[in-house]
Design a protein around this motif. Structure first.
Motif, PDB file in Angstrom:
ATOM      1  N   ALA A  21       0.864  -1.183   0.000  1.00  0.00           N
ATOM      2  CA  ALA A  21       0.000   0.000   0.000  1.00  0.00           C
ATOM      3  C   ALA A  21       0.896   1.226   0.000  1.00  0.00           C
ATOM      4  O   ALA A  21       1.671   1.442   0.936  1.00  0.00           O
ATOM      5  N   LYS A  22       0.790   2.006  -1.052  1.00  0.00           N
ATOM      6  CA  LYS A  22       1.667   3.175  -1.166  1.00  0.00           C
ATOM      7  C   LYS A  22       1.433   4.192  -0.057  1.00  0.00           C
ATOM      8  O   LYS A  22       2.313   4.998   0.244  1.00  0.00           O
ATOM      9  N   ASP A  23       0.231   4.145   0.530  1.00  0.00           N
ATOM     10  CA  ASP A  23      -0.078   5.126   1.570  1.00  0.00           C
ATOM     11  C   ASP A  23       0.125   4.584   2.981  1.00  0.00           C
ATOM     12  O   ASP A  23      -0.315   5.206   3.951  1.00  0.00           O
ATOM     13  N   HIS A  24       0.801   3.417   3.117  1.00  0.00           N
ATOM     14  CA  HIS A  24       0.955   2.804   4.442  1.00  0.00           C
ATOM     15  C   HIS A  24       1.641   3.749   5.423  1.00  0.00           C
ATOM     16  O   HIS A  24       1.132   4.001   6.522  1.00  0.00           O
ATOM     17  N   ASP A  25       2.800   4.292   5.025  1.00  0.00           N
ATOM     18  CA  ASP A  25       3.548   5.175   5.929  1.00  0.00           C
ATOM     19  C   ASP A  25       2.762   6.446   6.237  1.00  0.00           C
ATOM     20  O   ASP A  25       2.796   6.952   7.363  1.00  0.00           O
ATOM     21  N   GLU A  26       2.039   6.935   5.238  1.00  0.00           N
ATOM     22  CA  GLU A  26       1.231   8.140   5.437  1.00  0.00           C
ATOM     23  C   GLU A  26       0.112   7.890   6.452  1.00  0.00           C
ATOM     24  O   GLU A  26      -0.152   8.726   7.322  1.00  0.00           O
ATOM     25  N   LEU A  27      -0.536   6.712   6.367  1.00  0.00           N
ATOM     26  CA  LEU A  27      -1.608   6.370   7.298  1.00  0.00           C
ATOM     27  C   LEU A  27      -1.080   6.210   8.718  1.00  0.00           C
ATOM     28  O   LEU A  27      -1.693   6.660   9.683  1.00  0.00           O
ATOM     29  N   ARG A  30      -0.361   9.591  10.132  1.00  0.00           N
ATOM     30  CA  ARG A  30      -1.591  10.314  10.471  1.00  0.00           C
ATOM     31  C   ARG A  30      -2.203   9.805  11.765  1.00  0.00           C
ATOM     32  O   ARG A  30      -2.623  10.583  12.623  1.00  0.00           O
ATOM     33  N   GLU A 264      -4.473  -4.958   5.627  1.00  0.00           N
ATOM     34  CA  GLU A 264      -5.190  -4.126   4.675  1.00  0.00           C
ATOM     35  C   GLU A 264      -6.525  -3.670   5.263  1.00  0.00           C
ATOM     36  O   GLU A 264      -6.976  -2.549   5.015  1.00  0.00           O
ATOM     37  N   ARG A 267      -5.722  -0.742   7.411  1.00  0.00           N
ATOM     38  CA  ARG A 267      -5.460   0.440   6.584  1.00  0.00           C
ATOM     39  C   ARG A 267      -6.763   0.996   5.998  1.00  0.00           C
ATOM     40  O   ARG A 267      -6.969   2.208   5.949  1.00  0.00           O
ATOM     41  N   SER A 268      -7.632   0.095   5.558  1.00  0.00           N
ATOM     42  CA  SER A 268      -8.911   0.526   4.991  1.00  0.00           C
ATOM     43  C   SER A 268      -9.728   1.306   6.018  1.00  0.00           C
ATOM     44  O   SER A 268     -10.325   2.345   5.706  1.00  0.00           O
ATOM     45  N   ARG A 271      -8.217   4.706   6.427  1.00  0.00           N
ATOM     46  CA  ARG A 271      -8.554   5.588   5.303  1.00  0.00           C
ATOM     47  C   ARG A 271      -9.959   6.151   5.449  1.00  0.00           C
ATOM     48  O   ARG A 271     -10.214   7.310   5.140  1.00  0.00           O
TER      49      ARG A 271
END
Length: 425
Positions: A21-27, A30, A264, A267-268, A271
């Protein structure tokens, strides 16, 4: 042929190195900031679970974490002392407090609590509380609190390097092997997860258990229970138990990779903004970083990143909703008697706001709440109390489906029937 093999090898290497997931580090970042910001909320007790998650993270704001630690040592400490002085069980809060202190490498022997006229260290009090729990299991086949707190107590002692009585650990092993960790007819994913981390800690510490029992058997049972509780969408139990379940599986040696369906699912949820409760985030953040409470055993407070900076909190003007939705509230008492109330509420109201509105405007409905680390929970409705000491609680459901969130977090978005039932367990 060699050229083909080389191309295949290169493609495999590139695929293995690509993030799931490209946004893993961003999540993760956050959630880390949201958790840190929650420590600034006025009026609520500092949450030791929040502190543990902040300290287990790879991102830190050491000044704010130190400030939160001081709040734990004053406000939470005093709250636990008051409960202890009142003869109440404090196993869960005390265990988390100890783990929070350990996460900051604080000297556990420097703090004491008073019971009667005796002042003892936190660990001594926790051992004493665990003995009371064990004796109640002997007498009535269940702890004074519940197996979640009982497991948390064992985990805190073990992580702190204190030898756990074989009689205390045996009671947890027996409960696991005989399916006694449940809530009504359903298994408690949270409790099994905590039991897994507690027993794994005992195994790694080489702690002797009663009758020389092999800890591998109950640990295998717990793994099986958690894995069988996994849904098709990756959640283990539900959205709010998955983080702790992933922590437990990681601690017990199961491979829960960043690409797994459970990760996942976490992460979902992040998000979608499902985690607006600090307690839920505190159990999810370590899992997303492939960590668990067991990491506190070898946790060192050295060479820590100190680059986490909180952005200015956005100013959000919440306008009252013009849309009203009809809500029915049914109260079912322990004797089977029922009362029903109807009212229209603004869409987006929390259930807590609905109940407050109902109490303010309708004769005959009253309620009281008590504070917990998950937020306020119902303790008394229409004059009737559902107490943990009586093995009872208020079960909340919407159109027959049990609520996953607390009364402060659950939002009313559509017409529905809320049922509040005094239930035993």
């Amino acid at each position: 042929m060699k050229a083909i093999l080389l191309v295949v090898a290169v493609l495999a290497a590139l695929t293995a190195g690509s993030p799931c997931a490209k946004d893993h580090d961003e999540l993760v970042l956050r959630l880390n900031k949201e958790l840190l910001r929650s420590t600034e909320e006025p009026g609520s007790l500092p949450n030791p679970s929040v502190h543990i998650a902040l300290r287990l993270s790879t991102h830190h704001n050491l000044a704010k974490e130190s400030q939160h630690l001081n709040h734990l040592k004053t406000k939470l400490h005093d709250d636990i002392q008051n409960s202890l002085s009142g003869g109440q069980m404090v196993v869960g809060r005390l265990a988390l407090y100890i783990l929070a202190l350990k996460s900051s490498c604080h000297d556990l022997n420097s703090l004491t609590l008073i019971e009667g006229e005796t002042s003892d260290t936190l660990l001594t009090h926790l051992k004493r509380q665990m003995e009371k729990e064990k004796e109640n299991i002997v007498l009535s086949n269940r702890p004074l609190t519940n197996y979640y707190q009982y497991s948390l107590g064992i985990l805190a002692l073990c992580v702190s390097g204190v030898r756990v009585s074989s009689h205390v650990s045996h009671k947890l092993i027996h409960a696991v092997q005989h399916g006694q960790i449940k809530h009504g007819d359903s298994i408690c994913v949270d409790s099994y997860a905590m039991a897994g981390m507690a027993l794994q800690c005992l195994k790694e510490a080489g702690t002797p258990v009663k009758d020389g029992l092999d800890l591998n058997d109950p640990l295998a049972t717990i793994k099986q229970k958690l894995q069988h509780s996994q849904r098709a969408d990756g959640h283990i139990g539900n959205e709010f138990s998955t983080g702790l379940a992933v922590q437990a599986l990681l601690a017990m040696g199961s491979k829960v990779t960043e690409c797994s369906t459970s990760m996942e699912a976490l992460r979902s949820d992040a998000r979608k903004g499902s985690y607006h409760n600090a307690m839920a985030i505190s159990q999810t953040l370590p899992a997303l970083q492939q960590r668990s409470y067991l990491h506190l055993k070898s946790h060192e407070c050295r060479n820590e990143d100190d680059t986490l900076v909180l952005d200015a909190a956005p100013v959000v003007e919440v306008l009252p909703s013009l849309t009203k939705v009809p809500v029915r509230v049914e109260v079912l008492k322990a004797d089977g008697s029922s009362s029903e109330y109807r009212l229209d509420v603004p869409s987006g109201f929390s259930l807590l706001e609905v109940l407050t509105l109902l109490q303010d405007h309708q004769m005959g409905f009253t309620f009281e709440t008590e504070d917990s680390l998950w937020g306020p929970f119902l303790s008394r409705v229409n004059g009737e109390q559902a107490r943990q000491t009586d093995r009872r609680y208020w079960h909340l459901s919407s159109d027959g489906n049990g609520l996953k969130e607390g009364i402060k977090d659950y939002k009313i978005e559509k017409a529905q029937k809320i049922t509040i039932k005094n239930t035993g367990y």
